[in-house]
Design an enzyme around this catalytic site. Structure first.
Site, short mmCIF file in Angstrom:
data_model
loop_
_atom_site.label_atom_id
_atom_site.label_comp_id
_atom_site.label_asym_id
_atom_site.label_seq_id
_atom_site.Cartn_x
_atom_site.Cartn_y
_atom_site.Cartn_z
N GLY A 58 118.90 125.80 -10.00
CA GLY A 58 119.51 125.82 -11.32
C GLY A 58 118.66 126.64 -12.26
N PHE A 60 116.91 125.51 -14.55
CA PHE A 60 115.66 124.78 -14.74
C PHE A 60 114.70 125.07 -13.60
CE2 PHE A 60 113.63 121.11 -16.81
CZ PHE A 60 112.69 120.76 -15.87
N GLY A 61 115.22 125.15 -12.38
CA GLY A 61 114.42 125.34 -11.19
C GLY A 61 115.08 124.69 -9.99
N ASP A 174 126.41 120.79 -22.78
CA ASP A 174 126.68 121.51 -21.53
C ASP A 174 127.57 120.68 -20.60
OD1 ASP A 174 126.51 123.84 -20.08
OD2 ASP A 174 124.63 123.32 -19.07
#
Length: 387
Positions: A58, A60-61, A174
């Site tokens: 994602g 984020f990571g 989101d």
């Protein structure tokens, strides 16, 4: 780094203080301070973050499946070292999720901060995210109408809690199919609070130049003018409802002509009295009244006029009351689409990533951006990293 470490130290102190204050309570009511995982424990649980345990990527990571020593399965979400805004998102998500508890919100089990490593540890949900099912022609067949309606009502309950019942009003920013996780019974759980905003006191909205979210789900007043309120989540929810009912993405280039844009196509069918043509063709049986109601509700939530969109209390009443008559929806709002967009399928943590930095370029032609229904009057240059 220093900010995050200070945050974790303060968090530990607050939890210890909470335990001291509640020392006279029963043992089962004590506040646990054991939310910090050791890096070595998570390394062993995920087989040192092996590719075999990787659930996906994602903004984020990467996210990994882990098996803890006590046999509990977890999902470990790592902050990418090169993520420019990940630390802020990390702190935000920890602080928010430690304050809120609801059956339709994903459960945060803890976090890890050691050296450059920063991780969030969640409950593991075996059925991945909603988009894994709903946008796949074969897998979507496993979601009958009863299940889809149950998912919609569950999302409503989760958003109602965030907007009205949580200790402070929370706007998710989101809401989308990939951020709705499904447990073993296909109950929905809202996930990924890295972009969420907290509204303390009686504040109901704010104006910001820092736009964050996913194209196709973003409310026009927020994407264009930076006006953020609970109605921003309402708009995103409306798009999501239309996706769940239709079994298709909000923008599908494989569908030609008027069908390419889900919101515009739903509005057209509504005007022509053909609203049920939007229902997923894989549904051989469905409740006609509920399907029509959900489509109309989706359009109500996506109205250009912010004040005309129902709040979550009203939305919940619409779905739960047999005697409630839905009003006629007005024109839907503009919702922009990213010029560059990539989607990575994950197990429970699918992300739609948009090229991001900050700011928004306003439309070049509009005197009334909120009322004009035009797909060409929004031009987005860049958005916050991570989504």
């Amino acid at each position: 780094m220093g900010l995050l470490c200070s945050f974790c130290v303060c968090l530990q102190k607050k939890l210890k203080a909470a335990n001291s204050a509640g020392a006279d309570k029963a043992d089962d009511e004590d506040v646990s301070t054991d939310i910090f995982f050791e890096l070595n424990t998570l390394q062993i649980a995920t087989n040192f973050f092996s590719e075999a345990n990787k659930l996906g990527n994602g903004g984020f990571g990467p996210v990994y499946k882990g098996l803890m020593p006590n046999g509990q399965q977890v999902a470990v979400k790592k902050l990418s070292i090169d993520s420019r805004q990940g630390v802020k998102q990390f702190s935000n998500e920890v602080k928010l999720l430690l304050r809120i508890q609801h059956r339709n919100l994903v459960i945060l089990l803890g976090c890890c901060v050691e050296g450059p490593e920063k991780m969030l540890v969640y409950e593991y949900l075996p059925n991945r995210s909603l988009d894994y099912f709903i946008f796949d022609k074969k897998k979507s067949r496993s979601l009958d109408w009863t299940t889809r309606f149950h998912i919609i009502t569950g999302i409503v309950k989760g958003l109602l809690y965030l907007h009205e019942e949580a200790p402070s009003r929370i706007i998710h920013r989101d809401i989308k199919a990939s951020n709705i996780l499904l447990d073993e019974k296909l109950n929905p759980k809202i996930s990924d609070f890295g972009l969420a905003r907290l509204f303390p006191g009686e504040d109901t909205h704010l104006n910001t130049f820092r736009i964050a979210g996913t194209h196709g789900y973003m409310a026009p007043e927020y994407a264009i003018h930076g006006y953020l309120s609970v109605k921003s989540d309402i708009f995103s929810f409306g798009i999501l409802v239309l996706e769940i009912v239709s079994g298709r993405k909000n923008h599908d280039v494989q569908l030609g002509g008027q069908q390419i844009d889900l919101l515009g196509y739903a509005w057209l069918l509504y005007q022509e009295g053909k609203i049920l043509e939007l229902v997923d063709q894989s549904l051989t049986k469905y409740n006609v009244d509920e399907a029509a109601m959900c489509i109309q509700l989706g359009l109500l939530c996506c109205q250009a006029s912010v004040t005309d969109r129902p709040d979550m209390n009203t939305t919940h009443l619409m779905l739960s009351s047999d005697s409630f008559t839905l009003p006629k929806p007005g024109k839907p709002g503009i919702h922009g689409r990213a010029p560059r967009r990539t989607t990575t399928s994950t197990s429970g943590f699918t992300k739609t990533n948009t090229s991001t930095q900050s700011g928004v370029t306003k439309a070049s032609t509009s005197n009334s951006l909120m009322e004009d229904y035009s797909r060409n009057s929004i031009s987005v240059s860049s958005f916050d990293e991570g989504r």
